[in-house]
Design a protein around this motif. Structure first.
Motif, mmCIF file in Angstrom:
data_model
loop_
_atom_site.group_PDB
_atom_site.id
_atom_site.type_symbol
_atom_site.label_atom_id
_atom_site.label_comp_id
_atom_site.label_asym_id
_atom_site.label_seq_id
_atom_site.Cartn_x
_atom_site.Cartn_y
_atom_site.Cartn_z
ATOM 1 N N VAL A 258 33.611 25.548 80.239
ATOM 2 C CA VAL A 258 32.705 24.931 81.207
ATOM 3 C C VAL A 258 31.929 26.009 81.957
ATOM 4 C CG1 VAL A 258 32.564 23.392 83.196
ATOM 5 C CG2 VAL A 258 34.259 22.959 81.420
ATOM 6 N N LEU A 259 32.638 27.066 82.364
ATOM 7 C CA LEU A 259 31.971 28.162 83.089
ATOM 8 C C LEU A 259 30.967 28.873 82.179
ATOM 9 C CD1 LEU A 259 34.979 29.766 85.037
ATOM 10 C CD2 LEU A 259 33.499 27.843 85.680
ATOM 11 N N TYR A 260 31.344 29.043 80.926
ATOM 12 C CA TYR A 260 30.458 29.697 79.965
ATOM 13 C C TYR A 260 29.186 28.874 79.765
ATOM 14 C CZ TYR A 260 29.715 32.829 75.929
ATOM 15 O OH TYR A 260 29.241 33.783 75.063
ATOM 16 N N ALA A 261 29.335 27.544 79.717
ATOM 17 C CA ALA A 261 28.167 26.672 79.562
ATOM 18 C C ALA A 261 27.251 26.764 80.777
ATOM 19 C CB ALA A 261 28.620 25.231 79.344
ATOM 20 N N ALA A 262 27.848 26.838 81.978
ATOM 21 C CA ALA A 262 27.038 26.978 83.194
ATOM 22 C C ALA A 262 26.268 28.293 83.184
ATOM 23 C CB ALA A 262 27.942 26.904 84.427
ATOM 24 N N GLN A 263 26.913 29.362 82.715
ATOM 25 C CA GLN A 263 26.220 30.644 82.612
ATOM 26 C C GLN A 263 25.085 30.557 81.592
ATOM 27 O OE1 GLN A 263 28.765 34.040 82.073
ATOM 28 N NE2 GLN A 263 27.095 35.380 81.469
ATOM 29 N N GLY A 264 25.333 29.876 80.494
ATOM 30 C CA GLY A 264 24.281 29.704 79.490
ATOM 31 C C GLY A 264 23.076 28.980 80.043
ATOM 32 N N ALA A 265 23.311 27.983 80.927
ATOM 33 C CA ALA A 265 22.187 27.258 81.530
ATOM 34 C C ALA A 265 21.317 28.197 82.351
ATOM 35 C CB ALA A 265 22.717 26.126 82.411
ATOM 36 N N GLY A 266 21.950 29.092 83.099
ATOM 37 C CA GLY A 266 21.183 30.070 83.864
ATOM 38 C C GLY A 266 20.383 30.996 82.979
ATOM 39 N N SER A 267 20.977 31.425 81.847
ATOM 40 C CA SER A 267 20.279 32.328 80.933
ATOM 41 C C SER A 267 19.101 31.652 80.255
ATOM 42 C CB SER A 267 21.267 32.861 79.888
ATOM 43 O OG SER A 267 22.274 33.643 80.496
ATOM 44 N N VAL A 268 19.226 30.358 79.963
ATOM 45 C CA VAL A 268 18.090 29.612 79.413
ATOM 46 C C VAL A 268 16.931 29.623 80.399
ATOM 47 C CG1 VAL A 268 17.277 27.311 78.796
ATOM 48 C CG2 VAL A 268 19.449 28.141 77.894
ATOM 49 N N ALA A 269 17.250 29.407 81.666
ATOM 50 C CA ALA A 269 16.207 29.356 82.694
ATOM 51 C C ALA A 269 15.485 30.689 82.815
ATOM 52 C CB ALA A 269 16.814 28.942 84.028
ATOM 53 N N VAL A 270 16.223 31.784 82.835
ATOM 54 C CA VAL A 270 15.561 33.084 83.010
ATOM 55 C C VAL A 270 14.735 33.438 81.781
ATOM 56 C CG1 VAL A 270 17.350 34.638 82.085
ATOM 57 C CG2 VAL A 270 15.909 35.395 83.965
ATOM 58 N N GLY A 271 15.151 32.965 80.597
ATOM 59 C CA GLY A 271 14.346 33.208 79.408
ATOM 60 C C GLY A 271 12.987 32.542 79.470
ATOM 61 N N LEU A 272 12.916 31.419 80.186
ATOM 62 C CA LEU A 272 11.655 30.689 80.303
ATOM 63 C C LEU A 272 10.717 31.286 81.345
ATOM 64 C CD1 LEU A 272 13.055 27.034 80.121
ATOM 65 C CD2 LEU A 272 11.835 28.267 78.318
ATOM 66 N N VAL A 273 11.269 31.930 82.370
ATOM 67 C CA VAL A 273 10.435 32.412 83.476
ATOM 68 C C VAL A 273 10.278 33.924 83.503
ATOM 69 C CG1 VAL A 273 11.154 30.430 84.858
ATOM 70 C CG2 VAL A 273 12.354 32.607 85.135
ATOM 71 N N SER A 274 10.959 34.646 82.607
ATOM 72 C CA SER A 274 10.953 36.112 82.705
ATOM 73 C C SER A 274 9.568 36.712 82.504
ATOM 74 C CB SER A 274 11.943 36.703 81.699
ATOM 75 O OG SER A 274 11.611 36.316 80.379
ATOM 76 N N GLY A 275 8.772 36.140 81.593
ATOM 77 C CA GLY A 275 7.432 36.691 81.359
ATOM 78 C C GLY A 275 6.555 36.646 82.595
#
Length: 419
Positions: A258-275
């Motif tokens: 569950v914690l790993y999935a929550a971390q993955g959600a954050g990483s998805v978000a930063v991948g979309l806004v990093s540029g």
């Protein structure tokens, strides 16, 4: 609209679509096994330290990154990727022999070989990509890859945890083996026109030294790479406390999914806004902001609350990749093409080697000290790292990003520091 069009253009291209699908499929199996291996060891031994060593075993080969990476420059990349994926699939099936604590040597051996092959595959994937995707779409492809791979972590860890709970560790190993076979089959149909590469001139030691010199004497790259290495070291110390946190919350080890999935959600978000964030803030300020967010989230995980720990895991997923994206973007933007491969491999080693050391140290510390004290101290150290990078960033102008600067390392920071 432009972003949607470029994504559609990538996915509609036959070879780019096959290549992308292969990456995502193999990432799904890797994420599932990455969680299950630690849970497996925890159940067999009851030791938080040994469970944390699973991640260390996978990342230890990073210490030999430049030496292993040269293998990808001496052969054609597509056959290399197909053969290594099939080899990993066969190797994973040996985990059906792991039944007790006495068999753990086999599990750790497989994880070590797994990590060694990953170090060889990373530069091969990057080199093959240039022959599959149009150069003007490399940045879009890599951004899409990061978002998709991290998105897999929203479902893969939970799938792995569920499969482990129902059928045990060998079932998860079999799932990972199947994903490697599927990825190899997909890459078999990718049309990549490769010539056998010539052996690079000079010795490996001389080539590596040149890459190190270029990074070290560059006024903008050196602070970013050093901050990235320090952040990965501290984050790996933090990740070693994950099973202790889960114990304190009163959950079974499988709750780490569950914690790993929550971390993955954050990483998805930063991948979309990093540029856009990189263009607005510059590499150093973007990296410093991510480190600061990670610092607060790491320290707050000492609070014994499910809601707080889940929120902190998501925040770590959002903040941790920032300095890595910033560092590799700057390396690509600032160094000349003939040195880029060696410099990128050197940056990988300088950034991820501290992660390996931190994983080993964290596995020992979590057995000796209260995990809450460790989290607070690690959070303070991360905050100091972020502030140092931010202050240094005011002295020099931020580097400009080239068209393909959104390219990120193939290995994910959330794989190195899950949950």
């Amino acid at each position: 609209m432009t972003t949607n069009w470029t994504v559609t253009r990538i996915l509609r291209d036959r070879d780019a679509g096959l290549y992308f699908t292969g990456l995502v499929v193999s990432a799904f199996g890797t994420s599932a096994l990455g969680l299950a291996a630690g849970v497996w060891v925890k159940d067999l031994t009851g030791s938080n330290g040994l469970a944390a060593l699973c991640v260390f075993a996978v990342w230890a080969p990073t210490l030999c990154g430049p030496a292993l990476g040269t293998l990808a420059d001496r052969v054609r990349r597509k056959p290399l990727l197909i053969r290594t994926n099939l080899g990993l699939a066969a190797l994973l099936l040996t985990l059906f022999a792991v039944h007790s604590r006495a068999d753990l040597w086999l599990l750790f051996t497989v994880l070590f070989v797994y990590g060694t092959i990953a170090v060889v595959q990373d530069p091969a994937e990057s080199a093959l990509l240039a022959t599959v995707v149009d150069r003007d779409l490399l940045g879009d492809f890599n951004g899409l890859r990061m978002t998709a791979v991290e998105g897999m972590k929203l479902v893969a860890p939970l799938t792995g945890a569920g499969l482990y709970a129902a059928f045990g560790g060998p079932a998860v190993a079999a799932l990972d083996a199947v994903t490697f076979v599927l990825a190899a089959c997909l890459w078999l149909f990718v049309r990549a026109h490769e010539e056998r590469p010539e052996r690079p001139a000079g010795t490996w030691r001389a080539q590596t030294a040149e890459g190190v010199r270029e990074l070290w004497r560059h006024p903008r790259l050196r602070p970013l790479v050093l901050a990235g290495g320090a952040t990965m070291f501290l984050a790996s110390l933090s990740s070693s406390t994950t099973y202790a946190i889960v114990d304190a919350l009163g959950h079974a080890p499988a709750y780490t999914g569950v914690l790993y999935a929550a971390q993955g959600a954050g990483s998805v978000a930063v991948g979309l806004v990093s540029g856009p964030a990189l263009r607005r803030l510059g590499a150093r300020r973007f990296g410093a902001a991510g480190i600061a967010l990670t610092a607060v989230a790491v320290a707050a995980r000492a609070v014994p609350s499910d809601l707080v720990v889940l929120a902190c895991s998501a925040a770590i997923g959002l903040g941790l990749p920032c300095v890595l994206i910033a560092a590799f973007t700057a390396v690509q933007g600032e160094l000349p093409g003939p040195l880029l491969g060696r410099a990128t491999a050197t940056a990988n080693t300088l950034i991820f080697t501290p992660n390996v050391i931190g994983l080993a140290a964290g596995a020992a510390l979590v057995e000796l000290a209260d995990y809450r004290l460790l989290l607070v101290l690690i959070g303070l150290a991360l905050l100091a790292t972020g502030l140092s990078l931010a202050l240094l960033g005011t002295r020099t102008p931020p580097p400009q990003s080239p068209p393909n600067a959104s390219r990120t390392p193939a290995r994910s920071p959330s794989d190195a520091n899950p949950a």
